[in-house]
Design an enzyme around this catalytic site. Structure first.
Site, PDB file in Angstrom:
ATOM      1  N   ARG A 166       6.117   5.221   1.762  1.00 34.81           N
ATOM      2  CA  ARG A 166       5.188   6.318   2.000  1.00 34.81           C
ATOM      3  C   ARG A 166       5.503   6.941   3.354  1.00 34.81           C
ATOM      4  O   ARG A 166       5.607   6.248   4.350  1.00 34.81           O
ATOM      5  CB  ARG A 166       3.761   5.791   1.994  1.00 34.81           C
ATOM      6  CG  ARG A 166       2.725   6.852   2.226  1.00 34.81           C
ATOM      7  CD  ARG A 166       1.354   6.255   2.221  1.00 34.81           C
ATOM      8  NE  ARG A 166       1.082   5.718   0.896  1.00 34.81           N
ATOM      9  CZ  ARG A 166      -0.128   5.496   0.440  1.00 34.81           C
ATOM     10  NH1 ARG A 166      -1.177   5.722   1.177  1.00 34.81           N
ATOM     11  NH2 ARG A 166      -0.311   5.014  -0.751  1.00 34.81           N
ATOM     12  N   THR A 224       2.982   0.636  -5.017  1.00 35.09           N
ATOM     13  CA  THR A 224       3.603  -0.453  -5.773  1.00 35.09           C
ATOM     14  C   THR A 224       3.113  -0.493  -7.219  1.00 35.09           C
ATOM     15  O   THR A 224       3.919  -0.602  -8.144  1.00 35.09           O
ATOM     16  CB  THR A 224       3.323  -1.807  -5.092  1.00 35.09           C
ATOM     17  OG1 THR A 224       3.769  -1.738  -3.736  1.00 35.09           O
ATOM     18  CG2 THR A 224       4.021  -2.942  -5.811  1.00 35.09           C
ATOM     19  N   LYS A 266       0.804  -1.226   0.000  1.00 34.28           N
ATOM     20  CA  LYS A 266       0.000   0.000   0.000  1.00 34.28           C
ATOM     21  C   LYS A 266       0.834   1.271   0.000  1.00 34.28           C
ATOM     22  O   LYS A 266       0.469   2.267   0.611  1.00 34.28           O
ATOM     23  CB  LYS A 266      -0.959   0.022   1.202  1.00 34.28           C
ATOM     24  CG  LYS A 266      -1.802  -1.226   1.390  1.00 34.28           C
ATOM     25  CD  LYS A 266      -2.460  -1.722   0.153  1.00 34.28           C
ATOM     26  CE  LYS A 266      -3.733  -1.038  -0.179  1.00 34.28           C
ATOM     27  NZ  LYS A 266      -4.318  -1.433  -1.437  1.00 34.28           N
ATOM     28  N   HIS A 311       7.598  -7.266  -1.967  1.00 30.05           N
ATOM     29  CA  HIS A 311       7.261  -6.523  -0.756  1.00 30.05           C
ATOM     30  C   HIS A 311       8.229  -6.886   0.373  1.00 30.05           C
ATOM     31  O   HIS A 311       8.073  -6.412   1.490  1.00 30.05           O
ATOM     32  CB  HIS A 311       5.837  -6.842  -0.291  1.00 30.05           C
ATOM     33  CG  HIS A 311       4.759  -6.169  -1.078  1.00 30.05           C
ATOM     34  ND1 HIS A 311       4.834  -4.867  -1.507  1.00 30.05           N
ATOM     35  CD2 HIS A 311       3.553  -6.625  -1.498  1.00 30.05           C
ATOM     36  CE1 HIS A 311       3.723  -4.549  -2.153  1.00 30.05           C
ATOM     37  NE2 HIS A 311       2.934  -5.596  -2.170  1.00 30.05           N
TER      38      HIS A 311
END
Length: 193
Positions: free
Chosen positions: A180, A96, A93, A157
């Site tokens: 982020r 990506t 989240k 990830h």
């Protein structure tokens, strides 16, 4: 209107990455048995249950879903990078999909001009162009990576500490990381003059 995908033989002359689904095919879902033989390692890892149904294990300082551990272990032991490989890394989240689309469009600019009607990103989701490498290893599909011509554009990830030494310690490895910023500010104990 569905566009015809280039054949793997036609993609050998392209400059830049080739969409993963164009090489292995979306319908080419011949499930191979996921990696076995890691049960003894997994059984020794610290374990927690989240919300009563999500089992996580702590492995090399990271908490991972139970289902992901065999793929991570297999990836660490079996992945062989090629010169020119690019690995996109991000926490979930954090952009990506955007990163995959931008990297694919940038690396494939010579083979797929941005205005081309048959550009792969017009007919495929970025996740179909750039595979999650740990998902391939989790599903036992790691041999499909060899079908991709160089340069390969891959994604994960996984945190840097979990990457195989062949990538993490390779001075020629190309790793792109996106994260982020949460927006919180830590209190400062000293003030700059």
């Amino acid at each position: 209107m569905a566009m015809a995908a280039p054949t793997p033989s036609a993609s050998c002359c392209l400059v830049g990455p080739v969409p993963f689904n164009d090489v292995v095919g979306a319908e080419d879902d011949d499930r191979i048995t996921p990696p076995e033989g890691y049960g003894h390692i997994i059984s020794t890892l610290p374990t927690i249950g989240i919300l009563g149904r999500f089992v996580h294990h702590q492995y090399q300082g990271a908490w991972l879903l139970h289902e992901r551990i065999p793929g991570v272990l297999s990836f660490q032991r079996r992945f062989s990078p090629r010169p020119g490989d690019v690995l996109l890394t991000s926490p979930p989240k954090c952009g990506t999909t955007w990163l995959k689309a931008m990297a694919f469009a940038t690396m494939g600019r010579a083979a797929y001009p941005p205005t081309a009607a048959d550009h792969p990103l017009r007919r495929l989701n970025p996740h179909e162009c750039v595979p999650f490498i740990d998902d391939l290893f989790s599903a036992g599909h790691d041999a499909k990576l060899e079908a991709l011509p160089s340069p390969r554009l891959l994604s994960t990830h996984m945190q840097h500490s979990l990457l195989p030494a062949s990538l993490a310690e390779n001075p020629n490895a190309k790793i792109v990381y996106i994260c982020r910023f949460s927006g919180f500010i830590l209190p400062s104990t000293s003030r700059a003059c």
